[in-house]
Every structure is written in structure tokens, then in C-alpha cells.
Scaffold this motif. Structure first.
Motif, PDB file in Angstrom:
ATOM      1  N   VAL A 220       0.800  -1.314   0.023  1.00  0.00           N
ATOM      2  CA  VAL A 220      -0.071  -0.146  -0.004  1.00  0.00           C
ATOM      3  C   VAL A 220       0.812   1.143   0.074  1.00  0.00           C
ATOM      4  O   VAL A 220       1.833   1.142   0.642  1.00  0.00           O
ATOM      5  N   VAL A 221       0.772   2.162  -0.876  1.00  0.00           N
ATOM      6  CA  VAL A 221       1.534   3.583  -1.033  1.00  0.00           C
ATOM      7  C   VAL A 221       0.534   4.337  -0.743  1.00  0.00           C
ATOM      8  O   VAL A 221      -0.615   4.448  -0.740  1.00  0.00           O
ATOM      9  N   ARG A 222       1.025   5.562  -0.736  1.00  0.00           N
ATOM     10  CA  ARG A 222       0.179   6.956  -0.374  1.00  0.00           C
ATOM     11  C   ARG A 222       0.836   8.013  -1.596  1.00  0.00           C
ATOM     12  O   ARG A 222       1.914   8.109  -2.048  1.00  0.00           O
ATOM     13  N   ASP A 223      -0.107   8.485  -2.405  1.00  0.00           N
ATOM     14  CA  ASP A 223       0.231   9.408  -3.461  1.00  0.00           C
ATOM     15  C   ASP A 223       0.321  10.920  -3.021  1.00  0.00           C
ATOM     16  O   ASP A 223       0.074  11.246  -1.930  1.00  0.00           O
ATOM     17  N   LEU A 224       0.563  11.762  -4.057  1.00  0.00           N
ATOM     18  CA  LEU A 224       0.856  13.295  -3.400  1.00  0.00           C
ATOM     19  C   LEU A 224      -0.288  13.469  -2.947  1.00  0.00           C
ATOM     20  O   LEU A 224      -0.383  14.974  -2.102  1.00  0.00           O
ATOM     21  N   ARG A 225      -1.493  13.227  -3.129  1.00  0.00           N
ATOM     22  CA  ARG A 225      -2.875  13.854  -2.730  1.00  0.00           C
ATOM     23  C   ARG A 225      -3.261  13.215  -1.351  1.00  0.00           C
ATOM     24  O   ARG A 225      -4.415  13.474  -0.535  1.00  0.00           O
ATOM     25  N   GLY A 226      -2.297  12.173  -0.798  1.00  0.00           N
ATOM     26  CA  GLY A 226      -2.705  11.607   0.417  1.00  0.00           C
ATOM     27  C   GLY A 226      -3.674  10.234   0.373  1.00  0.00           C
ATOM     28  O   GLY A 226      -3.872   9.605   1.438  1.00  0.00           O
ATOM     29  N   ARG A 227      -3.924  10.071  -0.651  1.00  0.00           N
ATOM     30  CA  ARG A 227      -4.710   8.861  -0.894  1.00  0.00           C
ATOM     31  C   ARG A 227      -3.754   7.461  -0.687  1.00  0.00           C
ATOM     32  O   ARG A 227      -2.793   7.502  -1.135  1.00  0.00           O
ATOM     33  N   HIS A 228      -4.602   6.678  -0.073  1.00  0.00           N
ATOM     34  CA  HIS A 228      -4.073   5.280   0.003  1.00  0.00           C
ATOM     35  C   HIS A 228      -4.270   4.315  -1.179  1.00  0.00           C
ATOM     36  O   HIS A 228      -5.414   4.352  -1.575  1.00  0.00           O
ATOM     37  N   LEU A 229      -3.093   3.884  -1.876  1.00  0.00           N
ATOM     38  CA  LEU A 229      -3.237   3.064  -3.157  1.00  0.00           C
ATOM     39  C   LEU A 229      -2.870   1.545  -2.909  1.00  0.00           C
ATOM     40  O   LEU A 229      -1.660   1.355  -2.518  1.00  0.00           O
ATOM     41  N   VAL A 230      -3.711   0.797  -3.225  1.00  0.00           N
ATOM     42  CA  VAL A 230      -3.104  -0.869  -3.056  1.00  0.00           C
ATOM     43  C   VAL A 230      -2.544  -1.283  -4.273  1.00  0.00           C
ATOM     44  O   VAL A 230      -3.132  -1.154  -5.449  1.00  0.00           O
ATOM     45  N   GLN A 231      -1.211  -1.519  -3.928  1.00  0.00           N
ATOM     46  CA  GLN A 231      -0.432  -2.422  -5.270  1.00  0.00           C
ATOM     47  C   GLN A 231      -0.977  -3.685  -5.394  1.00  0.00           C
ATOM     48  O   GLN A 231      -0.928  -4.491  -4.316  1.00  0.00           O
ATOM     49  N   ILE A 232      -1.396  -4.347  -6.724  1.00  0.00           N
ATOM     50  CA  ILE A 232      -1.573  -5.676  -6.854  1.00  0.00           C
ATOM     51  C   ILE A 232      -0.406  -6.394  -7.336  1.00  0.00           C
ATOM     52  O   ILE A 232       0.007  -5.814  -8.318  1.00  0.00           O
ATOM     53  N   LYS A 233      -0.147  -7.679  -7.025  1.00  0.00           N
ATOM     54  CA  LYS A 233       0.829  -8.355  -7.443  1.00  0.00           C
ATOM     55  C   LYS A 233       0.826  -8.661  -8.871  1.00  0.00           C
ATOM     56  O   LYS A 233      -0.387  -9.216  -9.465  1.00  0.00           O
ATOM     57  N   GLY A 234       1.678  -8.304  -9.777  1.00  0.00           N
ATOM     58  CA  GLY A 234       1.662  -8.713 -11.280  1.00  0.00           C
ATOM     59  C   GLY A 234       0.921  -7.550 -12.089  1.00  0.00           C
ATOM     60  O   GLY A 234       0.898  -7.754 -13.131  1.00  0.00           O
ATOM     61  N   LEU A 235       0.505  -6.606 -11.534  1.00  0.00           N
ATOM     62  CA  LEU A 235      -0.264  -5.641 -12.222  1.00  0.00           C
ATOM     63  C   LEU A 235       0.383  -4.079 -11.612  1.00  0.00           C
ATOM     64  O   LEU A 235       0.891  -3.994 -10.693  1.00  0.00           O
ATOM     65  N   THR A 236       0.458  -3.297 -12.876  1.00  0.00           N
ATOM     66  CA  THR A 236       0.725  -1.927 -12.553  1.00  0.00           C
ATOM     67  C   THR A 236      -0.301  -1.096 -12.010  1.00  0.00           C
ATOM     68  O   THR A 236       0.105  -0.033 -11.221  1.00  0.00           O
ATOM     69  N   GLU A 237      -1.604  -1.548 -12.246  1.00  0.00           N
ATOM     70  CA  GLU A 237      -2.769  -0.742 -11.623  1.00  0.00           C
ATOM     71  C   GLU A 237      -2.812  -0.740 -10.145  1.00  0.00           C
ATOM     72  O   GLU A 237      -2.288  -1.680  -9.674  1.00  0.00           O
ATOM     73  N   LYS A 238      -3.092   0.489  -9.749  1.00  0.00           N
ATOM     74  CA  LYS A 238      -3.336   0.640  -8.322  1.00  0.00           C
ATOM     75  C   LYS A 238      -4.668   0.774  -8.079  1.00  0.00           C
ATOM     76  O   LYS A 238      -5.452   1.681  -8.828  1.00  0.00           O
ATOM     77  N   LEU A 239      -5.258   0.286  -6.876  1.00  0.00           N
ATOM     78  CA  LEU A 239      -6.508   0.515  -6.456  1.00  0.00           C
ATOM     79  C   LEU A 239      -6.626   1.422  -5.277  1.00  0.00           C
ATOM     80  O   LEU A 239      -6.013   1.252  -4.245  1.00  0.00           O
ATOM     81  N   GLU A 240      -7.632   2.536  -5.429  1.00  0.00           N
ATOM     82  CA  GLU A 240      -7.819   3.496  -4.323  1.00  0.00           C
ATOM     83  C   GLU A 240      -8.581   2.951  -3.032  1.00  0.00           C
ATOM     84  O   GLU A 240      -9.476   2.267  -3.128  1.00  0.00           O
ATOM     85  N   VAL A 241      -8.159   3.313  -1.859  1.00  0.00           N
ATOM     86  CA  VAL A 241      -8.594   2.871  -0.784  1.00  0.00           C
ATOM     87  C   VAL A 241      -9.451   3.971  -0.157  1.00  0.00           C
ATOM     88  O   VAL A 241      -8.830   5.117   0.035  1.00  0.00           O
ATOM     89  N   SER A 242     -10.691   3.869   0.049  1.00  0.00           N
ATOM     90  CA  SER A 242     -11.416   4.999   0.518  1.00  0.00           C
ATOM     91  C   SER A 242     -11.263   5.178   1.949  1.00  0.00           C
ATOM     92  O   SER A 242     -10.721   4.297   2.590  1.00  0.00           O
ATOM     93  N   ARG A 243     -11.176   6.213   2.706  1.00  0.00           N
ATOM     94  CA  ARG A 243     -11.305   6.408   4.403  1.00  0.00           C
ATOM     95  C   ARG A 243     -11.806   5.608   5.216  1.00  0.00           C
ATOM     96  O   ARG A 243     -11.075   5.154   6.199  1.00  0.00           O
ATOM     97  N   SER A 244     -13.000   5.001   4.696  1.00  0.00           N
ATOM     98  CA  SER A 244     -13.842   4.008   5.584  1.00  0.00           C
ATOM     99  C   SER A 244     -12.994   2.972   5.807  1.00  0.00           C
ATOM    100  O   SER A 244     -13.335   2.184   6.794  1.00  0.00           O
ATOM    101  N   PHE A 245     -11.928   2.497   4.688  1.00  0.00           N
ATOM    102  CA  PHE A 245     -11.492   1.167   4.997  1.00  0.00           C
ATOM    103  C   PHE A 245      -9.830   1.579   4.977  1.00  0.00           C
ATOM    104  O   PHE A 245      -9.107   0.250   4.965  1.00  0.00           O
ATOM    105  N   VAL A 246      -9.313   2.544   5.264  1.00  0.00           N
ATOM    106  CA  VAL A 246      -7.917   2.658   5.448  1.00  0.00           C
ATOM    107  C   VAL A 246      -7.547   1.896   6.882  1.00  0.00           C
ATOM    108  O   VAL A 246      -6.521   1.380   6.862  1.00  0.00           O
ATOM    109  N   HIS A 247      -8.311   1.724   7.691  1.00  0.00           N
ATOM    110  CA  HIS A 247      -8.040   0.799   9.105  1.00  0.00           C
ATOM    111  C   HIS A 247      -7.654  -0.350   8.610  1.00  0.00           C
ATOM    112  O   HIS A 247      -6.704  -0.902   9.379  1.00  0.00           O
ATOM    113  N   LEU A 248      -7.808  -1.135   7.636  1.00  0.00           N
ATOM    114  CA  LEU A 248      -7.426  -2.441   7.269  1.00  0.00           C
ATOM    115  C   LEU A 248      -5.942  -2.657   7.107  1.00  0.00           C
ATOM    116  O   LEU A 248      -5.356  -3.809   6.968  1.00  0.00           O
ATOM    117  N   PHE A 249      -5.255  -1.301   6.704  1.00  0.00           N
ATOM    118  CA  PHE A 249      -3.837  -1.558   6.471  1.00  0.00           C
ATOM    119  C   PHE A 249      -3.160  -0.815   7.533  1.00  0.00           C
ATOM    120  O   PHE A 249      -1.647  -0.434   7.336  1.00  0.00           O
TER     121      PHE A 249
END
Length: 252
Positions: A220-249
Motif C-alpha cells: 500500500v502506498v500514498r500518493d501526493l494527494r494523500g490517498r492510500h493506493l493498493v498495489q496488486i501483484k503482477g499488475l501496474t494498476e493501483k486501487l484506491e482505498v477510501s477513508r472508511s477502509f484505511v484501517h485495514l492497512f
């Protein structure tokens, strides 16, 4: 000659029950033994015994889960180490039980009841509702029947996809994208419905429109806007984590 199978994950307990049964019911033929509920179900299908002695707590499938699958194919006798208070649950239903370790006197009473049932040629009971009550009283949670396959469209082809191969689901207003390591497909079922039907230990909801396979997360990384993004194995695409679910990480 009456027949039976015995299912218990402890070999010594199987041997002890078998020995006691030989003492109090020498006519009973033990056809086979199982060490978990799944094997017990298979043995009933194979041997079609009159009786199935099932330990309550077993790996893979519990005795309660196995009994539900066996249904009226055999008379069920539960093997349990529970105390008398818990055993009251059995006394209110048409189910027999054996307490661990098998006591000759108590087992003799159980055998007499079983003989009477077999002599009367009564059908085994439909125990679905009673098994649910037993599970609740004994604190054994029934395993939900989570989805194992997803039926999805790939162009003009309809494909069955094992859920463990799916990296994530992502919905828009009309379709839900089903992404695997090698291809993507579309289904019409929204994420809000899938969230109730998939194993929550495997699929985490990270956004109201996204479910991700926890085993596919590489980081999981954070972008310049402070959003949490999930990295998926084998893919370059990242998935945004909404604030409601940040606690998972938080611990990652």
C-alpha cells in the motif's frame, strides 16, 4: 446385520469407540473409519451404512456440517465431549449421542435406542433446523456457503472463474469488472452484493466499488494527494482505498 461408519479426528478415540461397540453390540459391522467430516460424507455415499458415528468437532467439516450433508442417508450418532448441560440440546431432538470417552453403561443405553429405531425401520430424521440449533447452543458456528466460482462473460464466451484466481472486483454503474492475473471479465452483480457472498477473510472491501483478494496485495502506498493506493501483484494498476477502509492497512 446393522452397519456403521465412525468419524473422529483422533485415532485413539476411534479405536476406543470401536472396541466398546464390539462389547455392547457385537452384531454391528464397522465398515470404515474417517478422520474428518468430509471423509465421513464420502464414506456414507460409498458404503451406505445404517449408522454414522460423527465426532462433533473435526477438521475440514465438523460433525454438524457432515450430518447436514448426510441428511437421511443414515442415522446420525454424535460423539461429543460436552458436559450434561450442553447435552440437553440432544435430548430435545431425535438424535443419539455418545459421550467421550465411551462409557460401556451409557453406550449400552444408546445402542438400545438405536436398535429400536432400526427394528422399527424408521427413516432418519431431517435434521437441518435442529443442527443449526445445536451449532448455536454449542458455539460451533456453521460455515457460510461462500461463493467458490464466478460465472462471467468474456466477449461472447461464458466462463466459470474460481474465486481464488480473482485479484479484484471493481464496479461501475452497470457492470462489475472481474480481474484475474491474465484476463478480465464482466458480471452484472454489484460489489455490495458480492461483499455478502464472498469470504471476508479472502476478499477485503477497500472502497464501496472495490473488493480485493487479500492474497493479491503486494503493498500500500500514498500518493501526493494523500490517498492510500493498493498495489496488486503482477499488475501496474493501483486501487484506491477510501477513508472508511484505511484501517485495514494500519498494520501493513
Amino acid at each position: 446385520m446393522p452397519t456403521a461408519i465412525i468419524a473422529d479426528d483422533e485415532r485413539l478415540m476411534r479405536d476406543q469407540l470401536k472396541s466398546r461397540l464390539e462389547q455392547v453390540w457385537p452384531e454391528l459391522e464397522i465398515l470404515d473409519e474417517a478422520k474428518n467430516g468430509e471423509e465421513a460424507v464420502a464414506l456414507v455415499e460409498t458404503h451406505k451404512p445404517d449408522l454414522a458415528f460423527l465426532d462433533i468437532r473435526m477438521p475440514v467439516k465438523t460433525g454438524l456440517e457432515a450430518a447436514k450433508e448426510i441428511g437421511n442417508k443414515a442415522h446420525i450418532v454424535f460423539i461429543t465431549a460436552y458436559d450434561q448441560y450442553a447435552i440437553q440440546a440432544f435430548d430435545h431432538g431425535a438424535v443419539d449421542y455418545v459421550l467421550k470417552p465411551a462409557d460401556v453403561e451409557r453406550l449400552t443405553r444408546t445402542v438400545e435406542r438405536l436398535k429400536a429405531r432400526l427394528t422399527a425401520q424408521s427413516q432418519p430424521n431431517d435434521m437441518s433446523s435442529m443442527l443449526s440449533q445445536l451449532a448455536k447452543q454449542m458455539g460451533i458456528a456453521a460455515k457460510p456457503n461462500y461463493l467458490q466460482w464466478i460465472q462471467a462473460s468474456i466477449g461472447q464466451e461464458l466462463r466459470l472463474i474460481p474465486v481464488e484466481e480473482i485479484l479484484f472486483f471493481q464496479s461501475d454503474e452497470k457492470y462489475t469488472r472481474v480481474q484475474t492475473a491474465t484476463y478480465e471479465a464482466l458480471i452484472r452483480k454489484p460489489v455490495r452484493d458480492l461483499a455478502d457472498e464472498l469470504d471476508p477473510a479472502l476478499f477485503w472491501q477497500i472502497h464501496r466499488s472495490t473488493l480485493v483478494n487479500a492474497k493479491a496485495i503486494s503493498g500500500v502506498v500514498r500518493d501526493l494527494r494523500g490517498r492510500h493506493l493498493v498495489q496488486i501483484k503482477g499488475l501496474t494498476e493501483k486501487l484506491e482505498v477510501s477513508r472508511s477502509f484505511v484501517h485495514l492497512f494500519k498494520q501493513m
